[in-house]
Design a protein around this motif. Structure first.
Motif, PDB file in Angstrom:
ATOM      1  N   VAL A  77       0.849  -1.189   0.000  1.00 42.81           N
ATOM      2  CA  VAL A  77       0.000   0.000   0.000  1.00 42.81           C
ATOM      3  C   VAL A  77       0.885   1.238   0.000  1.00 42.81           C
ATOM      4  N   THR A  78       0.341   2.323  -0.505  1.00 44.68           N
ATOM      5  CA  THR A  78       1.002   3.626  -0.455  1.00 44.68           C
ATOM      6  C   THR A  78       0.099   4.587   0.299  1.00 44.68           C
ATOM      7  N   SER A  79       0.648   5.701   0.745  1.00 42.34           N
ATOM      8  CA  SER A  79      -0.147   6.673   1.492  1.00 42.34           C
ATOM      9  C   SER A  79       0.102   8.075   0.959  1.00 42.34           C
ATOM     10  N   HIS A  80      -0.917   8.936   1.062  1.00 47.08           N
ATOM     11  CA  HIS A  80      -0.774  10.337   0.722  1.00 47.08           C
ATOM     12  C   HIS A  80      -1.684  11.151   1.625  1.00 47.08           C
ATOM     13  N   ARG A  81      -1.250  12.357   1.905  1.00 49.70           N
ATOM     14  CA  ARG A  81      -2.012  13.232   2.801  1.00 49.70           C
ATOM     15  C   ARG A  81      -2.857  14.196   1.986  1.00 49.70           C
ATOM     16  N   TYR A  82      -4.124  14.350   2.393  1.00 44.57           N
ATOM     17  CA  TYR A  82      -5.014  15.361   1.815  1.00 44.57           C
ATOM     18  C   TYR A  82      -5.658  16.117   2.967  1.00 44.57           C
ATOM     19  N   ARG A  83      -5.343  17.440   3.041  1.00 42.64           N
ATOM     20  CA  ARG A  83      -5.787  18.252   4.163  1.00 42.64           C
ATOM     21  C   ARG A  83      -5.337  17.582   5.470  1.00 42.64           C
ATOM     22  N   ARG A  84      -6.264  17.194   6.349  1.00 39.17           N
ATOM     23  CA  ARG A  84      -5.847  16.605   7.623  1.00 39.17           C
ATOM     24  C   ARG A  84      -5.916  15.089   7.627  1.00 39.17           C
ATOM     25  N   GLU A  85      -6.218  14.502   6.481  1.00 38.37           N
ATOM     26  CA  GLU A  85      -6.405  13.056   6.427  1.00 38.37           C
ATOM     27  C   GLU A  85      -5.291  12.391   5.613  1.00 38.37           C
ATOM     28  N   VAL A  86      -4.961  11.170   6.002  1.00 34.19           N
ATOM     29  CA  VAL A  86      -4.018  10.352   5.230  1.00 34.19           C
ATOM     30  C   VAL A  86      -4.813   9.236   4.566  1.00 34.19           C
ATOM     31  N   HIS A  87      -4.664   9.105   3.253  1.00 32.20           N
ATOM     32  CA  HIS A  87      -5.379   8.091   2.494  1.00 32.20           C
ATOM     33  C   HIS A  87      -4.413   6.981   2.089  1.00 32.20           C
ATOM     34  N   TYR A  88      -4.886   5.752   2.193  1.00 35.87           N
ATOM     35  CA  TYR A  88      -4.083   4.588   1.853  1.00 35.87           C
ATOM     36  C   TYR A  88      -4.673   3.912   0.612  1.00 35.87           C
ATOM     37  N   THR A  89      -3.793   3.530  -0.306  1.00 40.24           N
ATOM     38  CA  THR A  89      -4.222   2.919  -1.558  1.00 40.24           C
ATOM     39  C   THR A  89      -3.328   1.726  -1.861  1.00 40.24           C
ATOM     40  N   ALA A  90      -3.920   0.639  -2.317  1.00 45.99           N
ATOM     41  CA  ALA A  90      -3.130  -0.531  -2.709  1.00 45.99           C
ATOM     42  C   ALA A  90      -2.183  -0.160  -3.847  1.00 45.99           C
ATOM     43  N   SER A  91      -0.932  -0.580  -3.746  1.00 42.68           N
ATOM     44  CA  SER A  91       0.043  -0.341  -4.798  1.00 42.68           C
ATOM     45  C   SER A  91      -0.196  -1.307  -5.957  1.00 42.68           C
ATOM     46  N   GLY A  92       0.609  -1.174  -7.016  1.00 38.97           N
ATOM     47  CA  GLY A  92       0.486  -2.112  -8.124  1.00 38.97           C
ATOM     48  C   GLY A  92       0.695  -3.545  -7.679  1.00 38.97           C
ATOM     49  N   MET A  93       1.637  -3.743  -6.760  1.00 34.54           N
ATOM     50  CA  MET A  93       1.881  -5.093  -6.244  1.00 34.54           C
ATOM     51  C   MET A  93       0.693  -5.579  -5.423  1.00 34.54           C
ATOM     52  N   GLY A  94       0.119  -4.655  -4.619  1.00 33.51           N
ATOM     53  CA  GLY A  94      -1.033  -5.035  -3.814  1.00 33.51           C
ATOM     54  C   GLY A  94      -2.231  -5.398  -4.673  1.00 33.51           C
ATOM     55  N   LEU A  95      -2.462  -4.598  -5.736  1.00 30.75           N
ATOM     56  CA  LEU A  95      -3.571  -4.909  -6.639  1.00 30.75           C
ATOM     57  C   LEU A  95      -3.360  -6.224  -7.370  1.00 30.75           C
ATOM     58  N   ALA A  96      -2.096  -6.523  -7.688  1.00 25.98           N
ATOM     59  CA  ALA A  96      -1.807  -7.795  -8.346  1.00 25.98           C
ATOM     60  C   ALA A  96      -2.171  -8.970  -7.444  1.00 25.98           C
ATOM     61  N   LEU A  97      -1.928  -8.819  -6.136  1.00 23.91           N
ATOM     62  CA  LEU A  97      -2.305  -9.869  -5.193  1.00 23.91           C
ATOM     63  C   LEU A  97      -3.818 -10.005  -5.085  1.00 23.91           C
ATOM     64  N   LEU A  98      -4.497  -8.845  -5.134  1.00 21.82           N
ATOM     65  CA  LEU A  98      -5.945  -8.868  -4.968  1.00 21.82           C
ATOM     66  C   LEU A  98      -6.681  -9.305  -6.222  1.00 21.82           C
ATOM     67  N   GLY A  99      -6.131  -8.973  -7.391  1.00 23.26           N
ATOM     68  CA  GLY A  99      -6.874  -9.132  -8.622  1.00 23.26           C
ATOM     69  C   GLY A  99      -7.843  -7.973  -8.724  1.00 23.26           C
ATOM     70  N   ARG A 100      -8.385  -7.732  -9.914  1.00 19.79           N
ATOM     71  CA  ARG A 100      -9.307  -6.613 -10.116  1.00 19.79           C
ATOM     72  C   ARG A 100     -10.666  -7.168 -10.475  1.00 19.79           C
ATOM     73  N   ARG A 101     -11.582  -7.101  -9.490  1.00 20.96           N
ATOM     74  CA  ARG A 101     -12.920  -7.620  -9.673  1.00 20.96           C
ATOM     75  C   ARG A 101     -13.934  -6.524  -9.418  1.00 20.96           C
ATOM     76  N   THR A 102     -15.100  -6.625 -10.002  1.00 22.10           N
ATOM     77  CA  THR A 102     -16.135  -5.600  -9.817  1.00 22.10           C
ATOM     78  C   THR A 102     -17.395  -6.227  -9.260  1.00 22.10           C
ATOM     79  N   VAL A 103     -18.206  -5.359  -8.672  1.00 25.86           N
ATOM     80  CA  VAL A 103     -19.515  -5.799  -8.185  1.00 25.86           C
ATOM     81  C   VAL A 103     -20.577  -4.951  -8.870  1.00 25.86           C
TER      82      VAL A 103
END
Length: 288
Positions: A262-288
């Motif tokens: 995962v990677t992180s970035h700050r927006y205003r007072r919040e820190v947002h976490y997002t799966a990296s390319g490696m993390g998404l590869a582990l998860l696979g990309r599925r939709t609902v």
């Protein structure tokens, strides 16, 4: 072809904002024209089912004519509440109530993930502005936009040339638009340019169901946290989604970040976490 001319003060007063009212109105229009919004098909299927509900359909009736040609007012602050925006929109009360009915039924349940994608776009553009300047920001907002000398030019802007008055302009990412749009300023509120946000394709990816193999590899709770970062999320949002404590989520995020998942970035007072390319590869990309 239209153009907006910038002065020095306008460049200094460039700002970003998110409009829940615009997303609500645009999502309603997307549900009426699914063919132009294939990226939202998982949501549109649910939205169309909602519109079959007789009570909701009755409450939405004022929108048939009440929103004809309607353009929401430019946002006055980075993230206003929809009620605040409606108060400035000048719509009849029955139309206000109908908009709120659609918001509560079709948009609000998904607003945390929609807002996360929009905020991630703002973070990206803000960093780009700091590192590369306004010309690069405009050059990458949308293929139809280009920056020429002191002008923003696009086939999506109203024909002719208009100038700003020194109050700047607001850039507003949107999940439910396929093209750019200029909303004129109102009084002290500067005009805004709506543009399609980045990574909208990730908006409806399935979250909250890490598979058994990944659970054995990372541990069930940690795999769950990773699954819920397939779109940007804060620690608080992840705790709400997973049912884990804030402390537990923070510990799992620290391990996942150290592992490059995962990677992180700050927006205003919040820190947002997002799966990296490696993390998404582990998860696979599925939709609902």
């Amino acid at each position: 072809m239209g153009a907006v001319r910038f002065g020095v003060d306008d460049l200094v007063n460039l700002r970003f904002a998110i409009s829940p009212l615009w997303e609500t109105v645009a999502s309603l229009r997307a549900s009426e024209d699914p063919g132009r919004h294939a990226v939202h098909l998982p949501w549109i299927k649910k939205a169309l089912a909602l519109r079959q509900d007789r009570e909701l359909a009755r409450r939405l009736e004022p929108l048939r004519t009440g929103l004809a040609g309607f353009a929401p007012p430019p946002p006055r602050c980075p993230l206003a509440e929809i009620e605040e925006e409606l108060a400035l929109a000048g719509l009849p009360s029955e139309v206000d109530e109908a908009v709120l009915a659609w918001w509560r039924a079709a948009v609000q349940p998904y607003w945390p993930r929609i807002r996360a994608v929009l905020e991630a776009d703002v973070v990206h553009r803000t960093r780009q502005l700091a590192e590369d300047g306004i010309q690069e920001v405009f050059a990458h907002l949308h293929p139809t936009l280009r920056w020429t000398e002191d002008r923003l030019v696009s086939v999506d802007l109203p024909p002719g040339e208009s100038g700003l008055d020194g109050g700047g302009i607001t850039l507003v990412p949107t999940a439910f638009a396929t093209r750019c749009r200029l909303l004129p300023g109102r009084g002290p509120t500067p005009p805004c340019v709506l543009y399609p946000a980045r990574a909208v394709g990730t908006l409806w990816e399935r979250r909250g169901s890490a598979d058994e193999g990944l659970g054995r590899l990372l541990g069930r709770s940690r795999a769950q946290v990773l699954a819920d970062t397939s779109s940007p999320a804060t620690t608080t949002q992840l705790a709400a989604r997973t049912g884990l404590s804030l402390g537990a989520v923070s510990q799992h995020l620290a391990v996942l970040r150290d592992a490059g998942l995962v990677t992180s970035h700050r927006y205003r007072r919040e820190v947002h976490y997002t799966a990296s390319g490696m993390g998404l590869a582990l998860l696979g990309r599925r939709t609902v």
